[in-house]
Design a protein around this motif. Structure first.
Motif, short mmCIF file in Angstrom:
data_model
loop_
_atom_site.label_atom_id
_atom_site.label_comp_id
_atom_site.label_asym_id
_atom_site.label_seq_id
_atom_site.Cartn_x
_atom_site.Cartn_y
_atom_site.Cartn_z
N ILE A 828 0.82 -1.22 0.00
CA ILE A 828 0.00 0.00 0.00
C ILE A 828 0.84 1.26 0.00
N GLU A 829 2.10 1.16 0.41
CA GLU A 829 2.95 2.35 0.41
C GLU A 829 3.22 2.85 -1.00
N ASN A 830 2.99 2.00 -2.00
CA ASN A 830 3.22 2.38 -3.39
C ASN A 830 1.97 2.95 -4.06
N LEU A 831 0.84 3.02 -3.33
CA LEU A 831 -0.41 3.54 -3.90
C LEU A 831 -0.49 5.04 -3.68
N SER A 832 -1.48 5.67 -4.34
CA SER A 832 -1.69 7.11 -4.19
C SER A 832 -2.25 7.42 -2.81
N GLY A 833 -2.11 8.70 -2.42
CA GLY A 833 -2.59 9.09 -1.10
C GLY A 833 -4.07 8.88 -0.93
N GLY A 834 -4.87 9.20 -1.97
CA GLY A 834 -6.33 9.02 -1.87
C GLY A 834 -6.71 7.58 -1.72
N THR A 835 -6.04 6.68 -2.46
CA THR A 835 -6.35 5.25 -2.36
C THR A 835 -5.96 4.71 -0.98
N ILE A 836 -4.79 5.15 -0.49
CA ILE A 836 -4.38 4.72 0.87
C ILE A 836 -5.40 5.18 1.90
N ASP A 837 -5.91 6.41 1.73
CA ASP A 837 -6.91 6.93 2.66
C ASP A 837 -8.16 6.07 2.66
N GLN A 838 -8.62 5.68 1.45
CA GLN A 838 -9.80 4.82 1.36
C GLN A 838 -9.52 3.45 1.98
N LEU A 839 -8.35 2.90 1.68
CA LEU A 839 -8.00 1.59 2.22
C LEU A 839 -7.88 1.64 3.75
N PHE A 840 -7.35 2.75 4.21
CA PHE A 840 -7.25 2.95 5.65
C PHE A 840 -8.63 2.90 6.31
N PHE A 841 -9.59 3.61 5.72
CA PHE A 841 -10.95 3.63 6.25
C PHE A 841 -11.57 2.23 6.19
N ALA A 842 -11.42 1.55 5.03
CA ALA A 842 -12.02 0.23 4.85
C ALA A 842 -11.43 -0.78 5.84
N THR A 843 -10.11 -0.71 6.06
CA THR A 843 -9.46 -1.67 6.97
C THR A 843 -9.96 -1.48 8.40
N ARG A 844 -10.04 -0.23 8.85
CA ARG A 844 -10.57 0.03 10.20
C ARG A 844 -11.99 -0.51 10.33
N PHE A 845 -12.80 -0.22 9.32
CA PHE A 845 -14.20 -0.64 9.37
C PHE A 845 -14.30 -2.15 9.39
N GLY A 846 -13.45 -2.82 8.55
CA GLY A 846 -13.48 -4.28 8.51
C GLY A 846 -13.05 -4.89 9.82
N ILE A 847 -12.01 -4.32 10.44
CA ILE A 847 -11.52 -4.87 11.70
C ILE A 847 -12.60 -4.82 12.77
N ILE A 848 -13.27 -3.67 12.92
CA ILE A 848 -14.25 -3.54 13.99
C ILE A 848 -15.43 -4.46 13.78
N ASP A 849 -15.83 -4.69 12.50
CA ASP A 849 -16.94 -5.60 12.24
C ASP A 849 -16.57 -7.03 12.59
N ILE A 850 -15.28 -7.39 12.34
CA ILE A 850 -14.86 -8.77 12.63
C ILE A 850 -14.75 -9.00 14.14
N ILE A 851 -14.10 -8.09 14.84
CA ILE A 851 -13.86 -8.34 16.27
C ILE A 851 -15.11 -8.13 17.12
N LYS A 852 -16.09 -7.34 16.67
CA LYS A 852 -17.29 -7.09 17.47
C LYS A 852 -18.52 -7.81 16.91
N GLY A 853 -18.45 -8.35 15.69
CA GLY A 853 -19.55 -9.16 15.16
C GLY A 853 -20.84 -8.37 15.02
N ASP A 854 -21.91 -8.87 15.65
CA ASP A 854 -23.23 -8.25 15.53
C ASP A 854 -23.41 -7.05 16.44
N LYS A 855 -22.42 -6.74 17.28
CA LYS A 855 -22.52 -5.56 18.14
C LYS A 855 -22.26 -4.32 17.31
#
Length: 915
Positions: A828-855
Motif C-alpha cells: 500500500i505504500e506504493n499507492l496514491s494518497g487518496g487510495t491509501i486513505d480509502q484503504l485505511f478507512f475500509a481496513t478500520r471498518f473491517g476490523i471492527i466488524d470482525i472483532i465485534k460481530g453483531d454488536k
C-alpha cells in the motif's frame, strides 16, 4: 448501541452545552475553531478519560490540559447512550484529585457502576468496558476516526499496520490461543524446573532428595561416632572404680589422725579459756563508754560546720541585697526616657500599626499589579491576532520534556556516594598516619632492645621479637591501606567525572529551556502556561478583555481609596504617641523595638524586685536554720553525756578501746569454738585420756589437711569422671535422637524418587501440548486471514466502485492489494494518497466488524474526508448511508458537501449546527 445525548457542563470552551443525537446519520456542522474536535474528544473522554494507555500508573495525556475549561474551575460532563433497551447515563468528573465516574439507569436512577470493569491503576470504573468492549487504543484505531489531513502516505500505511498489531491475539472472540498457552505455561511453572529450587514443587523435590541423601550419609557417620563413644565410656567407668578404692583408704587415715590430734586440741582449749576470763575483766572496766555513739559525734561535727557555713552564706546574701537595690535605682533612671509609651496598652497596638502598614504595602503592590494587568490586557488586545498559540504549546511541551530529562539526570546523582567515599578516605588516611607512628615506635623498640641484649643480658634479644613482629604487622597493614586508599581515590575521580558530565548535561538543558522562555521574554514555565492561557482566552473574545479592563480600573479606584484611608489611620496613631519620624517600615520597626525595650525595662524591674524578696526570704530561712542546728547540737551533747566536741572526742577513744577488747574476746571465743569444733571440752578431755591402739609413728607426721585435700581431689576426680560419663551418655543419646533410622530414610527416598518421575512425565506431556497448540495457532491464523481479506475487500470495492476488491493480510500483518490491471500484489505504500486513505478507512471498518460481530457500535468521523474529491466522497457517503441502517454514524464536518450529497441520495439524517 446509540449515543443519545452529550451534556458538556464544563469542558474546553463549552459551558452547559447540550447536544442530542439520533439513530442513523448525525451531521455535526461547524466552522473551523467552532469546537467540533472538542465535542469529538468529549465523547472519547467520557468513555475512557484522558490517560496514557498501557501504564501501571495514572499518567495524563496532553488532551487533559488542552481541554481543561477556559474560565471555570470545574471539569465535568454527562453522556447518555442506549443499548439493549436500557438508557445509560455516564457522569464523569475529569478534575485531577477529584476524578469520579458514575453510571446510572437514566430512567430509574439506579446506580449501575458496579456492572462495569474497575481499573486499579486509574482507580476508576471504565464506562466503555460493558458495551463497547474495546480499549482506548483500539477505539481510536477503529470506530473513532480523527482528521487525517496531516498524515503522509507513509504515516497512513504505518497506522494501518499498527492498528492490527495493537489488537493482539487472533482477532476472533471464539479463539483464545493466548489464554490456553498461558494456562499451560502456568501449569508448567506450577511444577517448575531444577533451576527454580526455592519456588517450584519440582525444584523443591530435587532439593529434598538431595537433602535425604545427605541425611543418609549423616546417619551412617553418626552410628560410627556412637560406637567410638561407647568404647570411651567403658574405659572411664573402670577408672572411677579405682579412684573410689583410693578414697576409702585416705578416709581411714584421716580418722586415725583426728584421734591423735584430740590431745593437742584439749590443751589449746584450756589456755584459751584462761585468756577469755582476763578479757572479760577489762570489758567491765570500760563498760560505761559503750553508750557513746560515733554517728552522733559525726552529726555534731557536721552541725557545727553547717552553722559556720550558714553564717558565711548570710554575709553573701547581705551583699547581694545591696547590689540588687543599686540595680533597681539604675533601671528607674534609664526607663524615664520611655515615658511617652505609658499610654500604650500593650505590644498588640504597635503590631496592629505594623500589620496595617503591611496591608498598606500589600495594597500598594496590588495596585501596581492591577496597573500591570491593565497594561497587559491593553497590549493583549493589540497583539492577540499575531499570537501563535500552537507554537507556544509546542514550546511548552518541549520545556516539560526537558524538565523531565533534567529531573532524571538529577535523580541519578552520586553526590551522596561521593560524600561517603570522601569520609572513608579521610578515615583511612587517619589510620595510615597512626600506622606510621606505630612503625616509628617499633623501630625505636628494636633499636633499644639490641644494645640491651649485647651489653646487659642476651634474654633482651627475646624482647626484640615483640617490636619486630609489630613492625612487620604495621608494614603489611601500611601496604594494604595504601592499596585501599588508591582504590577509593580512583572511585572518587570517576564519580567526580560523571558528576561533571551530569552537570554539563543539566547546563545544556537549562540553556535550551532559557532560550525557549527568552523567545517570549519569560522567566519560567508557569509564565509560559499563563501566556498560553491568556492568549487562548484572548483569541476567544476581545470583548471579554474590554470587560476585564473595566473591572481592573474599577478595582484600581477602590484600592486607591483604601490606601488613602489606611495611611491616614497610621499617621493619626503615630502622632498620638509622639512619633516624629518618616513613616516607613524601618522606622515603624524601630518604634516597635523601642517599645519592646521599654517593656523589657519594666519586666527587668519586676524581676529585680522579686529577687530582693527572694533574698530576704533566704536570709530569714538561714537564720532559722542556725537556730535549729544549735538546738540539735545541744541534744547530741546531752545524749552522750559530754559538754563539748573535745570531751566527745576523748569519750570516743575510750569506746574504741572497749570495742577493740570486745573484738579480741570474740576472736578468742571464735578460736575456742574452732579448737573445739563440733565437740565440747568434756569430749576432748575424754578423747585425750584414751589409749591409742595403732602405730603412732605412721600417722603422727601426716597432715590432716593434706589428707583431706587428697580426699577432696579424688572426690573431684570421681565427680569429673562421672560428668564425663554423663556427657558421653548424653552425646550417645543425642546422636541417637539426631538421626532417623536408616530404613525410614530409605523409604522416603524411594517415595520421592517415584514422585520426581511423575513430575517429569507430566512436564513432558504439558510441553508437548503447548508446542502442539502453538503449531495449531499458526494454522488458525491462515484460516483467519481470508476472513479479514474478504471483509476489507468488500468495503474497498464499494468505496472505489470496484477498482480495488482484493486485499491480503500477510502473516507479519503487512497490508497488500491486488492491482486490478496487472493482477500483481502491491504494497500500500506504493499507492496514491487518496487510495491509501480509502484503504485505511475500509481496513478500520473491517476490523471492527470482525472483532465485534453483531454488536453494531457507533462510527464517529471527524473531518476525515477533507482529502477526498467529490467522486470519492460520494462513494464513501453512499456506503455510510447504507451502513447507517444498521449502526449510528456521527459525522463532524466544516463543509456542506456531505449534507448536499446526503440530500442528493435522499438519505435521512439529523443535522446539528454548533456555530
Amino acid at each position: 448501541m446509540i449515543i443519545r445525548e452529550l451534556i458538556l457542563n464544563s469542558f474546553g470552551k463549552f459551558k452547559n452545552k447540550s447536544i442530542n443525537f439520533t439513530e442513523g446519520i448525525n451531521i455535526v456542522f461547524g466552522k473551523n475553531e467552532s469546537g467540533k474536535t472538542t465535542i469529538h474528544k468529549f465523547i472519547e473522554g467520557m468513555f475512557y478519560g484522558f490517560f496514557k494507555p498501557y501504564t501501571k500508573r495514572k499518567n495524563y495525556t496532553e488532551d487533559y490540559n488542552k481541554y481543561f475549561p477556559w474560565n471555570d474551575s470545574e471539569f465535568y460532563g454527562i453522556l447518555k447512550y442506549s443499548c439493549d433497551g436500557v438508557l445509560y447515563r455516564v457522569e464523569r468528573n475529569f478534575l485531577k484529585g477529584k476524578e469520579e465516574v458514575k453510571i446510572f439507569d437514566d430512567e430509574t436512577g439506579e446506580d449501575l457502576t458496579y456492572l462495569f470493569e474497575y481499573d486499579n491503576a486509574k482507580r476508576l470504573h471504565i464506562p466503555a468496558s460493558l458495551h463497547i468492549g474495546l480499549n482506548n487504543v483500539v477505539y481510536n484505531n477503529t470506530i473513532s476516526i480523527k482528521q487525517m489531513q496531516n498524515k503522509t502516505d507513509k504515516h497512513l500505511a504505518k497506522e494501518i499496520k499498527d492498528s492490527l498489531i495493537n489488537l493482539g491475539g487472533s482477532l476472533d472472540e471464539d479463539i483464545s490461543v493466548k489464554k490456553v498457552i498461558d494456562k499451560l505455561d502456568k501449569k508448567i511453572n506450577d511444577i517448575g524446573t531444577k533451576a527454580r529450587v526455592k519456588t517450584s514443587p519440582y525444584g523443591k523435590l530435587i532439593e529434598e532428595l538431595d537433602r535425604l541423601y545427605k541425611e543418609r550419609r549423616k546417619a551412617a557417620n553418626v552410628l560410627e561416632e556412637i560406637r567410638e563413644y561407647q568404647i570411651q565410656l567403658n574405659s572411664i567407668k573402670e577408672e572411677i572404680e579405682k579412684l573410689i578404692s583410693n578414697k576409702e583408704e585416705l578416709e581411714n587415715d584421716i580418722e586415725k589422725v583426728k584421734t591423735y590430734k584430740a590431745r593437742e586440741r584439749y590443751n589449746d582449749a584450756v589456755k584459751l579459756i584462761e585468756q577469755i576470763n582476763r578479757l572479760n575483766e577489762e570489758i567491765k572496766r570500760l563498760k560505761d563508754y559503750s553508750i557513746i555513739n560515733p554517728d552522733d559525734f559525726t552529726e555534731a561535727v557536721k552541725l557545727k560546720n553547717s552553722i559556720e557555713e550558714i553564717n558565711i552564706s548570710l554575709n553573701k546574701l547581705d551583699n547581694k541585697k545591696k547590689k540588687l537595690i543599686e540595680v533597681i535605682n539604675d533601671i528607674s533612671d534609664k526607663s524615664d526616657k520611655f515615658s511617652n509609651f505609658e499610654s500604650v496598652k500593650d505590644i498588640d497596638e504597635i503590631d496592629n500599626i505594623l500589620s496595617d502598614f503591611f496591608v498598606l504595602q500589600g495594597k500598594r503592590e496590588k495596585l501596581i499589579e492591577i496597573n500591570n494587568k491593565i497594561l497587559d490586557v491593553s497590549n493583549m488586545k493589540e497583539t492577540v491576532e499575531a499570537t501563535n498559540i500552537d507554537e507556544m504549546e509546542e514550546d511548552l511541551y518541549r520545556v516539560e520534556e526537558l524538565e523531565d530529562e533534567k529531573n532524571s539526570i538529577k535523580y541519578n546523582s552520586e553526590y551522596s556516594k561521593l560524600g561517603f567515599l570522601r569520609l572513608r578516605l579521610e578515615e583511612k588516611e587517619k589510620q595510615l598516619n597512626k600506622l606510621k607512628t606505630y612503625k616509628v615506635f617499633s623501630i625505636i623498640g628494636i633499636l633499644l632492645s639490641l644494645p640491651l641484649g649485647f651489653y646487659i643480658k642476651p634474654i633482651f634479644f627475646i624482647a626484640l621479637l615483640i617490636p619486630l613482629m609489630f613492625l612487620i604487622f604495621t608494614l603489611i597493614k601500611h601496604k594494604e591501606l595504601n592499596s585501599y586508599l588508591n582504590s577509593i581515590k580512583a572511585n572518587i575521580v570517576d564519580i567526580e567525572k560523571r558528576e561533571q558530565e551530569r552537570e554539563y548535561g543539566i547546563n545544556i538543558i537549562d540553556k535550551e529551556i532559557k532560550d525557549i522562555l527568552n523567545k517570549y521574554n519569560l522567566s519560567n514555565k508557569f509564565d509560559l502556561k499563563k501566556l498560553i492561557s491568556n492568549s487562548t482566552k484572548g483569541a476567544v473574545s476581545i470583548k471579554d478583555k474590554e470587560n476585564l479592563l473595566k473591572e481592573l480600573k474599577s478595582q484600581k479606584l477602590i484600592l486607591e481609596s483604601e490606601i488613602d484611608k489606611l495611611r491616614s489611620t497610621i499617621e493619626r496613631y503615630l502622632a498620638q504617641i509622639g512619633f516624629a519620624y518618616e513613616i516607613n517600615l524601618d522606622n515603624i520597626k524601630k518604634l516597635k523595638k523601642e517599645f519592646l525595650d521599654y517593656l523589657e525595662y519594666k519586666k527587668h524591674s519586676l524581676l529585680v524586685n522579686e529577687d530582693i524578696k527572694i533574698v530576704n526570704k533566704e536570709i530569714n530561712e538561714l537564720k532559722n536554720r542556725i537556730k535549729e542546728f544549735s538546738l540539735q547540737l545541744n541534744e547530741k551533747f546531752e545524749k552522750n553525756k559530754v559538754k563539748d566536741i573535745e570531751e566527745f572526742k576523748v569519750a570516743l577513744e575510750k569506746k574504741a578501746e572497749f570495742e577493740k577488747i570486745t573484738q579480741e574476746l570474740e576472736s578468742k571465743k571464735s578460736l575456742l569454738n574452732s579448737v573445739l569444733g563440733d565437740n565440747n571440752l568434756q569430749y576432748l578431755k575424754k578423747k585425750a585420756e584414751l589409749d591409742l591402739n595403732f602405730d603412732i609413728s605412721k600417722i603422727e607426721n601426716k597432715d590432716i589437711k593434706k589428707l583431706e585435700g587428697d580426699v577432696k581431689i579424688i572426690t573431684q576426680q570421681i565427680a569429673a569422671k562421672k560428668e564425663q560419663v554423663a556427657r558421653l551418655e548424653e552425646k550417645i543419646k543425642g546422636l541417637t535422637l539426631s538421626v532417623r533410622p536408616m530404613v525410614d530414610i530409605d523409604e522416603e527416598i524411594d517415595r520421592k524418587t517415584k514422585l520426581k518421575k511423575h513430575y517429569e512425565e507430566k512436564l513432558e506431556a504439558l510441553e508437548l501440548a503447548r508446542n502442539t497448540i502453538e503449531r495449531i495457532s499458526r494454522e488458525i491464523h491462515k484460516d483467519f486471514a481470508p476472513k479479514l481479506n474478504k471483509k476489507v475487500g468488500e468495503i474497498i470495492s464499494n468505496v472505489t466502485q470496484g477498482r480495488y476488491r482484493d486485499v491480503k493480510v500477510t502473516e507479519e500483518l503487512n497490508i497488500i492489494v491486488v492491482d486490478p490491471i496487472s493482477k500483481r500484489l502491491v504494497d500500500i505504500e506504493n499507492l496514491s494518497g487518496g487510495t491509501i486513505d480509502q484503504l485505511f478507512f475500509a481496513t478500520r471498518f473491517g476490523i471492527i466488524d470482525i472483532i465485534k460481530g453483531d454488536k453494531r457500535l457507533p462510527l464517529i468521523l471527524d473531518d476525515c474526508f477533507i482529502q477526498y474529491d467529490n467522486d470519492r466522497l460520494k462513494n464513501i457517503l453512499k456506503f455510510l448511508a447504507k451502513e447507517s441502517l444498521n449502526r449510528q454514524i456521527i459525522l463532524f464536518t466544516c463543509h456542506t458537501r456531505e449534507k448536499d450529497i446526503f440530500d442528493e441520495l435522499k438519505a435521512n439524517y439529523n443535522y446539528i449546527d454548533i456555530n
